[in-house]
Design an enzyme around this catalytic site. Structure first.
Site, short mmCIF file in Angstrom:
data_model
loop_
_atom_site.label_atom_id
_atom_site.label_comp_id
_atom_site.label_asym_id
_atom_site.label_seq_id
_atom_site.Cartn_x
_atom_site.Cartn_y
_atom_site.Cartn_z
N ASP A 256 0.83 -1.20 0.00
CA ASP A 256 0.00 0.00 0.00
C ASP A 256 0.87 1.26 0.00
O ASP A 256 0.60 2.21 -0.72
CB ASP A 256 -0.94 0.00 1.21
CG ASP A 256 -1.71 1.31 1.30
OD1 ASP A 256 -2.44 1.61 0.34
OD2 ASP A 256 -1.56 2.03 2.29
N ARG B 38 0.55 6.34 -6.95
CA ARG B 38 -0.72 6.97 -7.33
C ARG B 38 -0.64 8.48 -7.19
O ARG B 38 -1.21 9.22 -7.98
CB ARG B 38 -1.87 6.43 -6.46
CG ARG B 38 -2.31 5.02 -6.87
CD ARG B 38 -3.16 4.38 -5.79
NE ARG B 38 -4.26 5.24 -5.38
CZ ARG B 38 -4.79 5.25 -4.15
NH1 ARG B 38 -4.30 4.48 -3.21
NH2 ARG B 38 -5.79 6.06 -3.86
N SER C 89 -6.87 0.73 0.09
CA SER C 89 -5.75 1.31 0.83
C SER C 89 -6.13 1.49 2.31
O SER C 89 -5.40 1.05 3.21
CB SER C 89 -5.38 2.66 0.22
OG SER C 89 -4.42 3.32 1.01
N LYS D 271 -4.93 -1.21 5.75
CA LYS D 271 -4.21 -0.75 6.95
C LYS D 271 -4.95 -1.15 8.23
O LYS D 271 -4.34 -1.57 9.20
CB LYS D 271 -4.03 0.78 6.90
CG LYS D 271 -3.06 1.23 5.81
CD LYS D 271 -2.58 2.65 6.04
CE LYS D 271 -3.46 3.68 5.37
NZ LYS D 271 -3.18 3.91 3.95
#
EC number: 2.4.2.2
Length: 433
Positions: free
Chosen positions: A161, A168, A183, A187
């Site tokens: 990620d 990105r 994303s 986490k």
């Protein structure tokens, strides 16, 4: 398998399989798949999207790309809350002790903030002596004993990620709902949550400025959670103006203390009760959201929420007497009032611009290396819809520099006053489960 074939498959609008997604994420994390191919895939996903199954598989592939935190030694259902961020969002400081006081285990991993103010850890460190340097065993023992502890982010969580997010950022593929949702959820899942409550912000101060986009993101994240066995609920709340009154680190801690007593700003207290009741319900400590809310209101009234906060601060080296005497928190040298230039009604407080003004005072970090001034910030004296008289204070500026004309200018430009009465914005737009 060849990456070029998978890029082509997604470019043409087809769904990727679990094995293909794992191949991509493993290869990219190890460095076998170069940035230029991953960029091409990210752009294909940006335009073609991903279905719910692909998004869930992408999330879990990112979870498995690194370490995961094992919280199984903590008794009970571990519920984590995530906010998509905003200005004056102190909810974690209140929700932790509030839900812990009714028996919900809060095992919080937090970061330091980039942006308008610090992250949760910076805010807590404005309490003298408080620290998050505790071992994993100490962390788990503290949660079992006090129902709450906070530790700094450590370990190699979701490296895929981190790498994909950085890519990105520079390839104009941030604003893709499957990529944002995976994303955030990767986490939370890697950090050991059994259940997740999401606070998705919408309005000018939020990442998702449009309500329909916010709803789509919330639905995508709830769907991921429920597909991978983590009960997830989302709330869509307003961030067109800052939440509560305080923007700054020590100032937000003081506001959190007031709120735990049931004396906080109306909008902030309401959001804490709504999010908190969802956490209590998902932790199976109440059989309905109404019952959960009643428990939390009682904990504010009878002082148990505040006592839990004191116990938590003291257990991590903090001076818990700040709760009864907030003057022990870092204090700014100068207190300056921003006076209204006309009579009327507050019609707009541009959240992100007000956040920027607080950052100019030193309340936040522009880069990872910046130091943060825990004492400084802003306290709003009026919110949207409030009546104001010329010469009355709109904002109190807490500063360690005497000259704050730049901050005043920024605030005057972004707090608008109208001659006719204005409706206060809706706080909670929707709930998704």
């Amino acid at each position: 398998m060849r990456m070029v074939d998978l890029i082509e498959k997604k470019r043409d609008g087809h769904a990727l399989t679990k094995e293909e997604i794992q191949f991509i994420i493993e290869g990219y994390t190890k460095g076998d798949i170069p940035d230029y191919q991953m960029s091409a895939l990210a752009m294909a996903i940006f335009f073609r999207g991903m279905n719910e199954e692909e998004t869930a598989e992408l999330t879990m592939a990112m979870v498995h790309s690194g370490d995961t935190i094992d919280l199984s030694r903590i008794e009970g259902i571990k519920v984590d809350k995530h906010s998509t961020g905003g200005v004056g969002d102190t909810t974690t400081l209140v929700l932790g002790p509030l839900v812990a006081s009714v028996g919900v285990p809060v095992a919080k991993m937090s970061g330091r903030g980039l942006g308008h103010t610090g992250g949760t850890i910076d805010k807590l460190e404005s309490v003298p002596g408080f620290h998050v340097e505790i071992t994993n065993d100490e962390f788990i023992d503290l949660v079992n004993k006090n129902k709450i502890a906070v530790v700094g982010q450590s370990g190699n969580l979701t490296p895929a990620d981190k790498k994909l997010y950085a890519l990105r950022d520079v390839t104009a593929t941030v604003n893709s709902i499957p990529l944002i949702a995976s994303s955030i959820m990767s986490k939370k899942i890697a950090a050991g949550a059994d259940a997740i409550v999401l606070d998705v912000k919408t309005g000018v101060g939020a990442f998702m400025k449009d309500l329909n986009d916010a709803k789509a993101l919330a639905k995508a994240m709830v769907d991921i959670g429920n597909r991978v066995g983590r009960k997830t609920m989302a709330i869509i709340s307003d961030m067109s103006q800052p939440l509560g009154y305080a923007i700054g680190n020590a100032l937000e801690v003081k506001e959190a203390i007031d709120t735990l007593k049931g004396e906080g700003p109306e909008d902030f207290q309401e959001l804490c009760l709504v999010l908190g009741s969802h956490m209590v319900y998902l932790a199976e400590k109440a059989s309905s959201l109404e019952e959960a809310r009643h428990m939390l209101e009682k904990a504010m009234k009878d002082g148990s929420a505040l006592q839990t906060f004191k116990t938590f601060l003291a257990a991590q080296g903090g001076d818990a007497s700040v709760v009864d005497d907030p003057s022990k928190l870092p204090q700014a040298k100068y207190i300056i009032e921003l006076e209204a230039k006309e009579d009327g009604y507050v019609s707009e407080i541009v959240a992100d611009a007000v956040g920027t003004a607080a950052m100019w005072l030193g309340a936040g970090r522009a880069t990872k290396e910046s130091t943060i001034d825990l004492a400084v910030g802003l306290v709003l004296r009026k919110k949207v819809g409030d009546a104001v008289k010329k010469g009355e204070s709109l904002v109190t500026i807490y500063s360690n520099r005497e000259q704050v004309d730049d901050v005043k200018q920024k605030l005057y430009e972004n707090i608008r006053i109208s001659a006719t009465p204005v409706q206060a914005p809706t706080l909670i737009y929707d709930k998704i489960s």
